[in-house]
Enzyme design. Structure first.
Site, PDB file in Angstrom:
ATOM      1  N   LYS A  76     -27.696  -4.539  15.134  1.00 38.88           N
ATOM      2  CA  LYS A  76     -28.693  -4.095  14.153  1.00 38.88           C
ATOM      3  C   LYS A  76     -29.712  -5.182  13.839  1.00 38.88           C
ATOM      4  CE  LYS A  76     -26.993   0.074  13.137  1.00 38.88           C
ATOM      5  NZ  LYS A  76     -27.741   1.333  13.197  1.00 38.88           N
ATOM      6  N   ASP A 121     -24.547   2.372   6.572  1.00 38.33           N
ATOM      7  CA  ASP A 121     -23.085   2.331   6.651  1.00 38.33           C
ATOM      8  C   ASP A 121     -22.612   0.886   6.636  1.00 38.33           C
ATOM      9  OD1 ASP A 121     -22.019   5.007   6.798  1.00 38.33           O
ATOM     10  OD2 ASP A 121     -23.057   5.212   8.693  1.00 38.33           O
TER      11      ASP A 121
END
Length: 410
Positions: A76, A121
């Site tokens: 990410k 998340d």
């Protein structure tokens, strides 16, 4: 379960998709991210696991280890920072901002009053918080009920303000959009929705770095000719579809009709991409979206990502949490010829899918998995929730890393 996608094509990369994501745009993202000290210099390792390949009955297994991409511990780090930088460059046109000066923290005063917000998340929110802290703007992160306190603390450590809600990841996406509209904040999300595609596009372009680095390894060691793709199969994690779209689009453009077979893998209870393939359009998951694979516990497909996945992904698979744990333990254990390494619960979905397919003749046949197959996997995270990792694997990540160092020193 496995669903062979009837809409997958073997053709040159379409021009209409190239206008959105391309090899050239992936390189632009890499150039921009080179200014961020939050990334580990150089490429992440591409690990060769011959014993694992032999046990699965394939020629080779390669794993791109994204746990070492940065101190954030996941891929990410390639998405949220570039999306935030490009958002600020669009917002503050004419102010003399550049990627270098933004990521150098040179415009903190000018950014007073600017707030970035996102649902997560865990890993996307942590990457966004780290980038915002470096750049010098405010960051708000919306967490749903199933995000652990451990992941919350990791995000808050980068100065982000946390908003907790009940419900699922998809509810947190809606809450982030509502808060942004109410307060004049800016959503930096890795999933698209109606009227919101530019920032998710930027995130996905950042993920193309993974494929670019793999291609550079093969080009550098003479592992292929221009006529033969060096891998026959690529297993990719699901989620909302951004990673799969970023990697598959790059390799599709690179190899055209000779591209590898792409397989997307997601949790059985968070199967939005699997359901989308069956429906022939972006659709919702059929389960409760409460998987142990927290980074993949998504209920809604990103419509933008689906534009790339529907014509390129040859099969969609689902795996259980237990299969993911087995894959984590296999990579942590290593072997005489396979280096041990840390791979988190979401990071091993691709391997869990490969293990299931190799053990199921009908699945292997459906995707053309044979003794000659050369498989690429992407381990998208390390022990981003250390206590969870230790519980699932039976030892802490530090122990696995120590065993890895001993293996490498042989």
């Amino acid at each position: 379960m496995l669903y062979a996608n009837p809409h997958a094509v073997r053709a040159p990369y379409p021009a209409e998709l190239q206008d959105i994501m391309s090899i050239a745009r992936a390189q632009e993202s890499r150039d921009c991210l080179a200014h961020w000290n939050g990334l580990t210099p150089g490429s992440t390792p591409l690990r060769t696991l011959p014993d694992l390949a032999a046990s699965l009955g394939v020629r080779s297994v390669l794993v791109k280890d994204e746990a070492l991409r940065s101190s954030l511990g996941s891929f990410k780090a390639l998405g949220a920072p570039i999306a935030l930088v490009r958002l600020l460059l669009r917002k503050f046109v004419g102010r003399g901002f550049t990627a270098r000066t933004l990521l150098g923290g040179e415009h903190r005063e000018a950014l007073d009053g600017f707030t970035a917000i996102s649902a997560t998340d865990g890993n996307h929110g942590r990457a966004l918080a780290a980038a915002a802290q470096r750049i010098g703007c405010r960051c708000v992160i919306v967490l749903h009920a199933n995000v652990s306190d451990e992941r919350e603390r990791a995000i808050a450590a980068y100065g982000a303000e946390i908003v907790r809600i009940a419900g699922t990841y998809d509810a947190s996406v809606e809450e982030a959009a509502a808060l942004a509209a109410r307060h004049g904040w800016y959503v930096v999300s890795d999933t698209s929705y109606h009227g919101y595609e530019v920032i998710p596009r930027d995130v996905m372009q950042g993920y193309g770095t993974i494929a670019a680095e793999v291609d550079e390894v093969f080009s550098g060691n003479g592992a292929h000719t221009e006529d033969v793709c060096p891998v026959t199969h690529v297993f990719l994690q699901g989620g909302v579809g951004g990673l799969a779209a970023g990697v598959a689009s790059y390799l599709w453009e690179r190899w055209g009709a000779r591209r590898p077979t792409f397989v997307v893998v997601e949790p059985v209870q968070a199967d939005c991409l699997y359901q989308s393939a069956i429906a022939g359009r972006a659709a919702s998951a059929s389960g409760l979206v409460d998987s142990l694979m927290a980074g993949l516990a998504c209920g809604e497909t990103s419509p933008l990502a689906w534009r790339f996945l529907q014509p390129s992904i040859d099969a969609f698979m689902t795996v259980t949490d237990a299969q993911a744990v087995e894959a984590m333990q296999r990579l942590a254990r290593g072997s005489g010829n396979d280096v041990p390494f840390v791979a988190g619960e979401s990071g091993v979905a691709g391997l869990a899918g490969l293990m299931q397919a190799a053990a199921t003749p009908a699945m292997a046949s459906a995707i053309g998995l044979t003794a000659d197959s050369r498989v690429l996997l992407v381990s998208t995270e390390g022990a981003t929730a250390p206590s969870v990792y230790a519980e699932l694997v039976g030892e802490p990540a530090a122990s696995v890393t120590a065993r890895q160092q001993a293996w490498l020193a042989r």
